[in-house]
Enzyme design. Sequence first.
Site, mmCIF file in Angstrom:
data_model
loop_
_atom_site.group_PDB
_atom_site.id
_atom_site.type_symbol
_atom_site.label_atom_id
_atom_site.label_comp_id
_atom_site.label_asym_id
_atom_site.label_seq_id
_atom_site.Cartn_x
_atom_site.Cartn_y
_atom_site.Cartn_z
ATOM 1 N N ASN A 11 0.873 -1.182 0.000
ATOM 2 C CA ASN A 11 0.000 0.000 0.000
ATOM 3 C C ASN A 11 0.907 1.229 0.000
ATOM 4 O O ASN A 11 1.511 1.554 1.013
ATOM 5 C CB ASN A 11 -0.893 -0.029 1.252
ATOM 6 C CG ASN A 11 -1.682 1.263 1.422
ATOM 7 O OD1 ASN A 11 -1.778 2.078 0.502
ATOM 8 N ND2 ASN A 11 -2.261 1.449 2.605
ATOM 9 N N LYS A 13 0.101 4.279 -0.295
ATOM 10 C CA LYS A 13 -0.514 5.505 0.265
ATOM 11 C C LYS A 13 -0.282 6.676 -0.703
ATOM 12 O O LYS A 13 -0.259 6.470 -1.916
ATOM 13 C CB LYS A 13 0.016 5.771 1.670
ATOM 14 C CG LYS A 13 -0.088 4.518 2.549
ATOM 15 C CD LYS A 13 0.117 4.766 3.999
ATOM 16 C CE LYS A 13 -0.017 3.440 4.761
ATOM 17 N NZ LYS A 13 -0.030 3.589 6.184
ATOM 18 N N HIS A 94 -9.763 1.716 5.137
ATOM 19 C CA HIS A 94 -8.458 1.896 5.784
ATOM 20 C C HIS A 94 -8.611 2.904 6.925
ATOM 21 O O HIS A 94 -9.359 3.870 6.800
ATOM 22 C CB HIS A 94 -7.426 2.388 4.764
ATOM 23 C CG HIS A 94 -6.028 2.328 5.298
ATOM 24 N ND1 HIS A 94 -5.531 3.261 6.167
ATOM 25 C CD2 HIS A 94 -5.039 1.421 5.107
ATOM 26 C CE1 HIS A 94 -4.284 2.931 6.486
ATOM 27 N NE2 HIS A 94 -3.962 1.819 5.853
ATOM 28 N N GLU A 96 -6.850 5.238 7.848
ATOM 29 C CA GLU A 96 -6.544 6.630 7.468
ATOM 30 C C GLU A 96 -7.720 7.279 6.739
ATOM 31 O O GLU A 96 -7.816 8.500 6.694
ATOM 32 C CB GLU A 96 -5.252 6.662 6.630
ATOM 33 C CG GLU A 96 -4.029 6.417 7.501
ATOM 34 C CD GLU A 96 -2.827 5.838 6.767
ATOM 35 O OE1 GLU A 96 -2.794 5.859 5.530
ATOM 36 O OE2 GLU A 96 -1.922 5.328 7.463
ATOM 37 N N GLU A 163 -5.844 -4.585 10.757
ATOM 38 C CA GLU A 163 -4.799 -3.571 10.905
ATOM 39 C C GLU A 163 -5.029 -2.786 12.200
ATOM 40 O O GLU A 163 -5.811 -1.820 12.210
ATOM 41 C CB GLU A 163 -4.840 -2.598 9.723
ATOM 42 C CG GLU A 163 -4.507 -3.231 8.402
ATOM 43 C CD GLU A 163 -3.821 -2.230 7.476
ATOM 44 O OE1 GLU A 163 -2.690 -2.486 7.079
ATOM 45 O OE2 GLU A 163 -4.419 -1.178 7.199
ATOM 46 N N GLY A 169 2.201 2.393 10.904
ATOM 47 C CA GLY A 169 3.215 3.431 10.789
ATOM 48 C C GLY A 169 3.933 3.760 12.094
ATOM 49 O O GLY A 169 4.603 4.782 12.184
ATOM 50 N N SER A 207 2.948 -1.934 10.351
ATOM 51 C CA SER A 207 4.383 -2.006 10.660
ATOM 52 C C SER A 207 5.022 -3.345 10.291
ATOM 53 O O SER A 207 5.925 -3.831 10.979
ATOM 54 C CB SER A 207 4.639 -1.682 12.146
ATOM 55 O OG SER A 207 4.319 -0.327 12.409
HETATM 56 P P1 PGA Z 1 2.562 0.456 7.625
HETATM 57 O O1 PGA Z 1 1.114 0.698 6.980
HETATM 58 O O2 PGA Z 1 3.050 -0.878 7.128
HETATM 59 O O3 PGA Z 1 3.388 1.603 7.164
HETATM 60 O O4 PGA Z 1 2.345 0.442 9.113
HETATM 61 C C1 PGA Z 1 0.212 -0.347 6.801
HETATM 62 C C2 PGA Z 1 -1.078 0.167 6.221
HETATM 63 O O5 PGA Z 1 -1.458 1.293 6.545
HETATM 64 O O6 PGA Z 1 -1.729 -0.519 5.406
#
Ligand code: PGA
Length: 247
Positions: A11, A13, A94, A96, A163, A169, A207
Amino acid sequence: MTRRRPLLVGNWKMHGIGADLGQVAAIADTAARHPGVEVALCLPSTLIDRAARLRPDLAIGAQDCHAAPAGAFTGGISAAMVADAGASLVIVGHSERRSQGDDAAMVRDKLMSAQAAGLDVILCVGETANDHAAGRGAHAVAAEMVASLPPSCARERLIVAYEPRWAIGTGRTPTAAEVKAVVRRLRETLADSGHGSAAPRILYGGSVSPDNTARLLEAAPDGLLVGAASLAPAEFDRIITIAAAAG
Ligand code: PGA
């Protein structure tokens, strides 16, 4: 139950422009070397068409879509548009996006629109740090999943990604036992809620790095959703290689 090939989804982003298409090709090359795993890359919408033309052998996804099929929604991108650009899957829900106002009803509508457009859907669910600390993680995640699922949903084109919000992150990850418990809970909840016999894949995300890939994949054998590490070709290459070796 026969073990399915683990699915590794990158992903990106809000990262990536045309100059980064070489990274897409590098990831496709790595994926081609490891047929024991499936690899997909969820890109910014602006890159989907170019990436899909460059490497039709790699599954390309979008990171979100609008719930409506078309209309006066300035800046919106419908599921049919991302499918037309060459995407075969899309992420909905997601954290976010949820933190920017996507509630469960909206996520449900997006999921239905996406499946109607022929896309596979990755539905993200995850608990807050507070729910995790209070030991309510599995319950909160299952409740969020149920609230985000439409009553009739094509199970064979659904993937659920667990998640934890506090793990995205941050460099922090749950223990393997915690991931296993949530995956089991989601699997049971899906089985109890009927609508066909297909058992959706349940991925882990948050992460993921080369250092924790083996441990997390052991807990979530269907696969992983990888954010930051999928932007670093060498890291994603290692994640794919480790997952292929574990299969
Ligand atoms: P990350 O993000 O691996 O940077 O923690 C995962 C995600 O948001 O899908």
